[in-house]
Design a protein around this motif. Structure first.
Motif, PDB file in Angstrom:
ATOM      1  N   ARG A 226       0.831  -1.213   0.000  1.00 50.68           N
ATOM      2  CA  ARG A 226       0.000   0.000   0.000  1.00 50.68           C
ATOM      3  C   ARG A 226       0.859   1.253   0.000  1.00 50.68           C
ATOM      4  O   ARG A 226       0.592   2.203  -0.709  1.00 50.68           O
ATOM      5  CB  ARG A 226      -0.899  -0.037   1.235  1.00 50.68           C
ATOM      6  CG  ARG A 226      -2.017   0.954   1.229  1.00 50.68           C
ATOM      7  CD  ARG A 226      -3.222   0.410   1.992  1.00 50.68           C
ATOM      8  NE  ARG A 226      -3.107   0.439   3.436  1.00 50.68           N
ATOM      9  CZ  ARG A 226      -3.458  -0.565   4.243  1.00 50.68           C
ATOM     10  NH1 ARG A 226      -3.904  -1.704   3.735  1.00 50.68           N
ATOM     11  NH2 ARG A 226      -3.360  -0.450   5.546  1.00 50.68           N
ATOM     12  N   TYR A 227       1.891   1.243   0.827  1.00 55.03           N
ATOM     13  CA  TYR A 227       2.739   2.432   0.957  1.00 55.03           C
ATOM     14  C   TYR A 227       4.175   2.135   0.527  1.00 55.03           C
ATOM     15  O   TYR A 227       5.096   2.854   0.931  1.00 55.03           O
ATOM     16  CB  TYR A 227       2.697   2.958   2.393  1.00 55.03           C
ATOM     17  CG  TYR A 227       1.304   3.199   2.901  1.00 55.03           C
ATOM     18  CD1 TYR A 227       0.499   4.194   2.343  1.00 55.03           C
ATOM     19  CD2 TYR A 227       0.772   2.425   3.928  1.00 55.03           C
ATOM     20  CE1 TYR A 227      -0.798   4.408   2.791  1.00 55.03           C
ATOM     21  CE2 TYR A 227      -0.525   2.637   4.389  1.00 55.03           C
ATOM     22  CZ  TYR A 227      -1.297   3.630   3.815  1.00 55.03           C
ATOM     23  OH  TYR A 227      -2.582   3.831   4.274  1.00 55.03           O
ATOM     24  N   SER A 228       4.345   1.078  -0.235  1.00 55.00           N
ATOM     25  CA  SER A 228       5.686   0.701  -0.677  1.00 55.00           C
ATOM     26  C   SER A 228       6.660   0.690   0.511  1.00 55.00           C
ATOM     27  O   SER A 228       7.673   1.386   0.512  1.00 55.00           O
ATOM     28  CB  SER A 228       6.191   1.645  -1.777  1.00 55.00           C
ATOM     29  OG  SER A 228       7.285   1.056  -2.456  1.00 55.00           O
ATOM     30  N   ALA A 229       6.297  -0.071   1.500  1.00 57.57           N
ATOM     31  CA  ALA A 229       7.086  -0.146   2.732  1.00 57.57           C
ATOM     32  C   ALA A 229       7.243  -1.604   3.149  1.00 57.57           C
ATOM     33  O   ALA A 229       6.998  -1.981   4.299  1.00 57.57           O
ATOM     34  CB  ALA A 229       6.417   0.672   3.832  1.00 57.57           C
ATOM     35  N   CYS A 230       7.677  -2.429   2.196  1.00 56.86           N
ATOM     36  CA  CYS A 230       7.787  -3.873   2.435  1.00 56.86           C
ATOM     37  C   CYS A 230       8.684  -4.205   3.620  1.00 56.86           C
ATOM     38  O   CYS A 230       8.456  -5.165   4.343  1.00 56.86           O
ATOM     39  CB  CYS A 230       8.332  -4.564   1.196  1.00 56.86           C
ATOM     40  SG  CYS A 230       7.240  -4.482  -0.243  1.00 56.86           S
ATOM     41  N   GLY A 231       9.735  -3.414   3.799  1.00 58.71           N
ATOM     42  CA  GLY A 231      10.705  -3.712   4.843  1.00 58.71           C
ATOM     43  C   GLY A 231      10.249  -3.336   6.239  1.00 58.71           C
ATOM     44  O   GLY A 231      10.893  -3.710   7.220  1.00 58.71           O
ATOM     45  N   ALA A 232       9.140  -2.601   6.320  1.00 61.53           N
ATOM     46  CA  ALA A 232       8.680  -2.163   7.655  1.00 61.53           C
ATOM     47  C   ALA A 232       8.227  -3.350   8.486  1.00 61.53           C
ATOM     48  O   ALA A 232       8.496  -3.427   9.671  1.00 61.53           O
ATOM     49  CB  ALA A 232       7.541  -1.154   7.517  1.00 61.53           C
ATOM     50  N   ARG A 233       7.547  -4.295   7.848  1.00 59.08           N
ATOM     51  CA  ARG A 233       6.953  -5.461   8.518  1.00 59.08           C
ATOM     52  C   ARG A 233       5.855  -5.034   9.472  1.00 59.08           C
ATOM     53  O   ARG A 233       5.878  -5.299  10.673  1.00 59.08           O
ATOM     54  CB  ARG A 233       8.003  -6.331   9.242  1.00 59.08           C
ATOM     55  CG  ARG A 233       9.234  -6.695   8.463  1.00 59.08           C
ATOM     56  CD  ARG A 233       8.972  -7.107   7.030  1.00 59.08           C
ATOM     57  NE  ARG A 233       8.213  -8.347   6.917  1.00 59.08           N
ATOM     58  CZ  ARG A 233       7.211  -8.519   6.044  1.00 59.08           C
ATOM     59  NH1 ARG A 233       6.815  -7.547   5.239  1.00 59.08           N
ATOM     60  NH2 ARG A 233       6.578  -9.653   5.999  1.00 59.08           N
ATOM     61  N   ILE A 234       4.874  -4.349   8.904  1.00 60.85           N
ATOM     62  CA  ILE A 234       3.680  -3.996   9.674  1.00 60.85           C
ATOM     63  C   ILE A 234       2.453  -4.423   8.870  1.00 60.85           C
ATOM     64  O   ILE A 234       2.299  -4.051   7.708  1.00 60.85           O
ATOM     65  CB  ILE A 234       3.621  -2.480   9.960  1.00 60.85           C
ATOM     66  CG1 ILE A 234       4.657  -2.106  11.021  1.00 60.85           C
ATOM     67  CG2 ILE A 234       2.226  -2.071  10.466  1.00 60.85           C
ATOM     68  CD1 ILE A 234       4.404  -2.661  12.411  1.00 60.85           C
ATOM     69  N   GLY A 235       1.625  -5.215   9.499  1.00 63.84           N
ATOM     70  CA  GLY A 235       0.387  -5.651   8.892  1.00 63.84           C
ATOM     71  C   GLY A 235      -0.717  -5.644   9.920  1.00 63.84           C
ATOM     72  O   GLY A 235      -0.573  -5.016  10.985  1.00 63.84           O
ATOM     73  N   ALA A 236      -1.799  -6.333   9.609  1.00 60.82           N
ATOM     74  CA  ALA A 236      -2.917  -6.380  10.551  1.00 60.82           C
ATOM     75  C   ALA A 236      -3.774  -7.611  10.296  1.00 60.82           C
ATOM     76  O   ALA A 236      -3.892  -8.080   9.159  1.00 60.82           O
ATOM     77  CB  ALA A 236      -3.769  -5.122  10.429  1.00 60.82           C
ATOM     78  N   LEU A 237      -4.315  -8.133  11.371  1.00 58.70           N
ATOM     79  CA  LEU A 237      -5.365  -9.139  11.311  1.00 58.70           C
ATOM     80  C   LEU A 237      -6.625  -8.436  11.770  1.00 58.70           C
ATOM     81  O   LEU A 237      -6.656  -7.862  12.863  1.00 58.70           O
ATOM     82  CB  LEU A 237      -5.011 -10.323  12.214  1.00 58.70           C
ATOM     83  CG  LEU A 237      -5.997 -11.498  12.262  1.00 58.70           C
ATOM     84  CD1 LEU A 237      -5.251 -12.791  12.597  1.00 58.70           C
ATOM     85  CD2 LEU A 237      -7.104 -11.274  13.274  1.00 58.70           C
ATOM     86  N   VAL A 238      -7.642  -8.447  10.907  1.00 56.52           N
ATOM     87  CA  VAL A 238      -8.860  -7.688  11.183  1.00 56.52           C
ATOM     88  C   VAL A 238     -10.052  -8.624  11.172  1.00 56.52           C
ATOM     89  O   VAL A 238     -10.291  -9.316  10.172  1.00 56.52           O
ATOM     90  CB  VAL A 238      -9.063  -6.580  10.118  1.00 56.52           C
ATOM     91  CG1 VAL A 238     -10.284  -5.732  10.461  1.00 56.52           C
ATOM     92  CG2 VAL A 238      -7.818  -5.703  10.007  1.00 56.52           C
TER      93      VAL A 238
END
Lengths: 388, 388
Positions: A226-238
């Motif tokens: 979404r924000y071209s931030a693959c290396g951040a390692r932030i996601g969500a379980l919703v």
């Protein structure tokens, strides 16, 4: 535990580079789009004295802002429905661990994301594939085919929408068929929506847009694409299902907290205007159009027009795309260049499928893609294993 | 899947704060020590255009520097022996998944880190506890007791050294006994060394210092405590066993990469001088000495002197430390203050154990600890369920 299906090509790519070749990496979903400077700045200007654990479910402020983001795309959830994870990856693992018991089965339309089998091993569950076909643009297989493989151990259906690797975007009609199936058989619908923002031809329908299925849906999400931030390692379980959210929280407590610095980045990203995606979408759309046009012009290549994500799956007139991919790296070059593609066999669970298909990611700009297609077009005319 | 054993006290702590009380949090291992500004600056000043995936095993430059760090503490490993993980947590999970098959058994001296049972559930393996006792300072139980519970399904022994929750540091003799046992029965030694730097009374011995055991040892490590960077979520799985490292890498490829921003922080931390730990150790040592002195002065309290980490385990003269901990938050106050402790039952797998023990973390400065001990001393004289 299986190896990553694409790992064995890496040494050949490295060797090609050592020989001085430029290798166009169309094999991975790592975009070249700039990470928004304002969201990086949120981390880089943060005033941090002690980098402490965050709450296991993620910072409250971030979860509230994420809820606001979801509401903005018509997904009616609140902060307690959201668990912040270490990338979409951890959300996949927690979803499987929370919705299935060891030995249970999850139905997944194939071709599917190459890491799902590893997550299934880690969670101790079994994948039951149902094949979608290139002739039908990789649409959802007929619902009767999914229904036929349901057993007493089937607990969930997992879809990736828009799809990695096919770029297919499920229609509302298809999703409603899935809804009815899940309701009829008391199944969870695990919906991996990592590419939600990248739909080019029709409005996006989320699994959480489906009236009546709210208690069955677990969204898997990530800020990587979404924000071209693959290396951040932030996601969500919703999920609005309290029981699932509670179990997922137990797994979250096990690892104490999601990455802290990157949560600041994720939170800042929710402040981006909705128009932020206009530029990225326009860029991806022009890349898709170029890639599809070039591929469809090559004799023997079959390439449906993908409506979402940033992948194209194509049938190539070759004996085996694994062999062809290796040959591209080992034996081919055109003006000092070659390209790396993903053989599709790694996206299928059914042995033997995908041998003439490959995935190409349009994560490079149109100039590079054009050069890569020059390489591919030439390669297909001289590859010893060509079939056309 | 079990709840975190300490979760149920949190609402009482929140309520106490809402009533205006100061709650001294001696219940968690979240230090108040400053994260070194230079390592935060490495992230905050980094020039990042696209926050890309890192290699699954972590950035090569970081792994090389980590190898250098390990060599500095006498652990002879190289970059290929190191897999960078999302905190020590992911290293625990990958170690269990890589060394054990579902249904296998891992022996762990209890009391142990409260999250191990959750990791065992996630990995589908069984914990076999062997009890260490406060009368022996929580030393390693007699090796015959560990040997007695070995079955054909036993694949590993897991130790935390220095220990969370007891602060005990294994002697070379104890570790050599463990080595011989592992060699005799072909077991892995999983060694959680999160607190390596915090040993106050004797030099530290790592499992990878044990000659002859190299192929059996899997180190679990983290920068969380070492550099007071718990929120970074950067750890490592370290092993010279190629087969284990290969399987662990497959799990690492599953989740693509460890957190990217925090790897920059971890890498910068390896540049800190060895003297960096002098201040932190001196600070923790004075805290430990104060806490132990105060606790030992309370009638009915038994408190071994812990040689490492930043925890004290104490026997309290109360009916049940879970009840007492709740009472401290719900019904007690002293000059507007109270304290939160960790009831030890959550650190034991054997039902009924630990009911009169509690863990106190010395993660606050001596002034705060002194005030917290004033509270505890008073509370123990008026708590209705006191037994002394």
């Amino acid at each position: 535990m299986p190896w990553s299906p694409f790992r064995k090509l890496t040494p050949y790519a490295d060797a090609a580079k050592q020989r001085g070749l430029t290798v166009h990496h169309l094999n991975i979903g790592q975009p070249d789009i700039e990470t928004p400077p304002s969201v990086l700045a949120a981390v880089q200007q943060a005033d941090i004295r002690v980098l402490e654990y965050s709450p296991s479910a993620g910072h409250d402020s971030y979860r509230r802002k994420l809820a606001h983001y979801y509401q903005g795309v018509g997904i009616d959830v609140a902060a307690p429905d959201i668990l912040v994870t270490a990338g979409g990856s951890e959300a996949i693992l927690f979803a499987l661990l929370s919705c299935l018991n060891p030995g249970d089965e999850v139905i997944i339309p194939e071709p599917f994301y190459g890491a799902y089998p590893s997550f299934a091993v880690a969670a101790g569950v079994h994948i039951v594939p149902v094949t979608s076909h290139i002739e039908h643009d990789y649409a959802l297989p007929p619902i009767a085919e999914l229904e036929r493989v349901i057993t007493p151990r089937t607990k969930a259906i997992l879809v990736c929408n828009p799809s990695n690797p096919t770029g297919y975007v499920y229609s509302r009609t298809e999703l409603e068929q899935l809804r009815d199936l899940c309701l009829r058989h008391h199944l969870f619908l695990l919906s991996d929506e990592a590419y939600r923002e990248f739909c080019y031809d029709a409005p996006y329908v989320s699994a959480l847009h489906l009236a009546g299925l709210e208690q069955h849906v677990v969204l898997i999400d990530t800020i990587s694409k979404r924000y071209s931030a693959c290396g951040a390692r932030i996601g969500a379980l919703v999920t609005k299902n309290r029981a699932v959210q509670e179990v997922a929280l137990k797994f979250a407590q096990m690892r104490v907290s999601p990455p802290g610095l990157a949560q600041l980045l994720g939170e800042a990203a929710t402040d981006l205007p909705a128009t932020y995606f206009d530029d990225a979408k326009a860029e991806y759309l022009s890349r898709r159009n170029l890639l599809v046009k070039r591929l469809q012009a090559m004799p023997g290549v079959v390439c449906p027009v993908p409506s979402g994500a940033f992948y194209v799956m194509a049938h190539l007139p070759v004996d085996d795309t694994s062999r062809f991919a290796q040959w591209l790296l080992e034996e081919f070059e055109h003006e000092g260049q070659t390209l790396m593609i993903s053989p599709a066999a790694g996206f299928y669970a059914t042995p033997g499928l995908g041998r003439q298909e490959a995935r190409l990611a349009y994560v490079r700009n149109v100039e590079v893609l054009d050069q890569a297609m020059d390489c591919l077009a030439l390669a297909l005319t001289i590859y010893p294993g060509r079939t056309a």
